[in-house]
Motif scaffolding. Structure first.
Motif, PDB file in Angstrom:
ATOM      1  N   LYS A  49       0.831  -1.205   0.000  1.00 32.95           N
ATOM      2  CA  LYS A  49       0.000   0.000   0.000  1.00 32.95           C
ATOM      3  C   LYS A  49       0.864   1.253   0.000  1.00 32.95           C
ATOM      4  CE  LYS A  49      -4.147  -1.846   2.259  1.00 32.95           C
ATOM      5  NZ  LYS A  49      -5.002  -1.758   3.470  1.00 32.95           N
ATOM      6  N   VAL A  50       1.966   1.225   0.749  1.00 30.34           N
ATOM      7  CA  VAL A  50       2.885   2.361   0.774  1.00 30.34           C
ATOM      8  C   VAL A  50       3.439   2.613  -0.631  1.00 30.34           C
ATOM      9  CG1 VAL A  50       5.138   3.163   1.602  1.00 30.34           C
ATOM     10  CG2 VAL A  50       3.519   2.127   3.190  1.00 30.34           C
ATOM     11  N   GLN A  52       2.139   1.668  -3.507  1.00 26.33           N
ATOM     12  CA  GLN A  52       1.062   2.103  -4.398  1.00 26.33           C
ATOM     13  C   GLN A  52       0.736   3.576  -4.180  1.00 26.33           C
ATOM     14  OE1 GLN A  52      -2.102  -0.649  -3.535  1.00 26.33           O
ATOM     15  NE2 GLN A  52      -1.134  -2.360  -4.604  1.00 26.33           N
ATOM     16  N   ASN A  53       0.663   3.977  -2.910  1.00 25.95           N
ATOM     17  CA  ASN A  53       0.378   5.380  -2.594  1.00 25.95           C
ATOM     18  C   ASN A  53       1.503   6.291  -3.075  1.00 25.95           C
ATOM     19  OD1 ASN A  53      -2.039   4.686  -1.385  1.00 25.95           O
ATOM     20  ND2 ASN A  53      -1.180   4.628   0.681  1.00 25.95           N
ATOM     21  N   ARG A  54       2.736   5.837  -2.912  1.00 22.93           N
ATOM     22  CA  ARG A  54       3.876   6.640  -3.357  1.00 22.93           C
ATOM     23  C   ARG A  54       3.802   6.884  -4.857  1.00 22.93           C
ATOM     24  NH1 ARG A  54       9.896   4.234  -2.966  1.00 22.93           N
ATOM     25  NH2 ARG A  54       8.961   2.845  -4.515  1.00 22.93           N
ATOM     26  N   ALA A  56       1.195   6.823  -6.859  1.00 24.82           N
ATOM     27  CA  ALA A  56       0.070   7.694  -7.200  1.00 24.82           C
ATOM     28  C   ALA A  56       0.341   9.141  -6.788  1.00 24.82           C
ATOM     29  CB  ALA A  56      -1.207   7.183  -6.536  1.00 24.82           C
ATOM     30  N   GLU A  57       0.883   9.345  -5.593  1.00 26.09           N
ATOM     31  CA  GLU A  57       1.092  10.698  -5.089  1.00 26.09           C
ATOM     32  C   GLU A  57       2.196  11.423  -5.843  1.00 26.09           C
ATOM     33  OE1 GLU A  57       1.518  10.787  -0.841  1.00 26.09           O
ATOM     34  OE2 GLU A  57      -0.218   9.481  -0.556  1.00 26.09           O
ATOM     35  N   ASP A  60       0.784  12.427  -9.208  1.00 24.02           N
ATOM     36  CA  ASP A  60      -0.096  13.589  -9.058  1.00 24.02           C
ATOM     37  C   ASP A  60       0.701  14.870  -8.834  1.00 24.02           C
ATOM     38  OD1 ASP A  60      -2.339  12.031  -9.393  1.00 24.02           O
ATOM     39  OD2 ASP A  60      -2.787  11.866  -7.253  1.00 24.02           O
ATOM     40  N   SER A  91      10.673   9.902  -5.946  1.00 24.44           N
ATOM     41  CA  SER A  91      10.113   8.721  -5.272  1.00 24.44           C
ATOM     42  C   SER A  91      11.141   7.982  -4.431  1.00 24.44           C
ATOM     43  CB  SER A  91       9.486   7.772  -6.296  1.00 24.44           C
ATOM     44  OG  SER A  91      10.462   7.288  -7.199  1.00 24.44           O
ATOM     45  N   TYR A  95      10.481  11.036  -0.954  1.00 27.28           N
ATOM     46  CA  TYR A  95       9.165  10.614  -0.469  1.00 27.28           C
ATOM     47  C   TYR A  95       9.306   9.906   0.867  1.00 27.28           C
ATOM     48  CZ  TYR A  95       4.472   8.607  -0.336  1.00 27.28           C
ATOM     49  OH  TYR A  95       3.193   8.268   0.037  1.00 27.28           O
ATOM     50  N   HIS A  97       6.537   8.377   3.631  1.00 24.21           N
ATOM     51  CA  HIS A  97       5.105   8.186   3.892  1.00 24.21           C
ATOM     52  C   HIS A  97       4.713   8.565   5.313  1.00 24.21           C
ATOM     53  CE1 HIS A  97       6.675   4.395   5.534  1.00 24.21           C
ATOM     54  NE2 HIS A  97       5.547   4.275   6.197  1.00 24.21           N
ATOM     55  N   ARG A 102       4.354  14.498   2.502  1.00 28.69           N
ATOM     56  CA  ARG A 102       5.125  13.291   2.246  1.00 28.69           C
ATOM     57  C   ARG A 102       6.204  13.489   1.180  1.00 28.69           C
ATOM     58  NH1 ARG A 102       0.101  11.300   3.783  1.00 28.69           N
ATOM     59  NH2 ARG A 102      -0.830  11.617   1.737  1.00 28.69           N
TER      60      ARG A 102
END
Length: 214
Positions: A49-50, A52-54, A56-57, A60, A91, A95, A97, A102
């Motif tokens: 999840k970390v 995946q979030n990284r 996406a963020e 963006d 990244s 980054y 989290h 972040r």
């Protein structure tokens, strides 16, 4: 699919490991079984999840700057976009989290190249906007006093930026990024780059420098 000869000592049938065996026209046929969907495809681990979030963020964060990054990385766009090229540094180094925010803007590089960058640059907020100054290094390395100045002001919270591609020349030792109206009420992350034409089709560009939030 594979066929086992009749001379095989063992003639398996049914499912064995990741394969199924069956007899066809007197021969034993071996086929691999289809793989079941990976359980983490729908139930990712906390670490997944970390990641995946990284992804996406960071996407963006960089996507609104795509034109700026394509310009700044134009000498490296053979197989990747500027967003792709900037993504790696942000990244892997910028980054966290557990931090807030972040993404650390100091690790955003809006340009990459061999041209000598600014010496001792400084961004100061003034009544007219943000004034950026630097020391004269136009006789050092491959620098030239006529190198163009590029400024980026970024506001990632609002996905808004101000890109000044032609803000002056290296010899000026300072450049102004004017701010008016509501833009003058915001804080901006400030980036500075030098560049100049190398030939009719190519520019030589400096690595960008992050000057903090002003």
């Amino acid at each position: 699919m594979a066929t086992l000869s009749d001379s095989s000592v063992i003639q398996p049938q049914g499912k064995v490991g990741g394969f199924t065996f069956y007899k066809l026209n007197g021969k034993i046929i071996m086929r691999s079984l289809p793989r079941a969907p990976h359980k983490n495809g729908t139930n990712p681990t906390p670490l997944q999840k970390v990641y995946q979030n990284r992804l996406a963020e960071v996407n963006d964060y960089l996507r609104p700057l795509s034109r700026v990054l394509d310009f700044g990385y134009q000498n490296y766009l053979d197989q990747k976009t500027g967003v792709n090229l900037a993504h790696t540094n942000v990244s892997t180094k910028g980054y966290n989290h557990k931090a807030n925010p972040r993404i650390n803007p100091a690790f955003l590089q809006i340009s990459r190249g061999s041209l000598l960058g600014a010496e001792s640059p400084l961004a100061v907020r003034t009544a007219d906007g943000i004034t950026i100054s630097w020391k004269d290094n136009s006789v050092e390395g491959n620098a030239s006093e006529g190198d163009s100045v590029m400024i980026l002001l970024n506001q990632p919270e609002l996905q808004k930026h101000i890109w000044i591609k032609e803000a002056g020349r290296r010899r000026d030792l300072q450049a102004l990024a004017p701010l008016e109206g509501e833009n003058s009420e915001k804080e901006w992350e400030v980036y500075l780059t030098f560049y100049r034409p190398l030939n009719n089709k190519k520019l030589v560009i400096s690595d960008s420098m992050y000057l903090g939030r002003s």
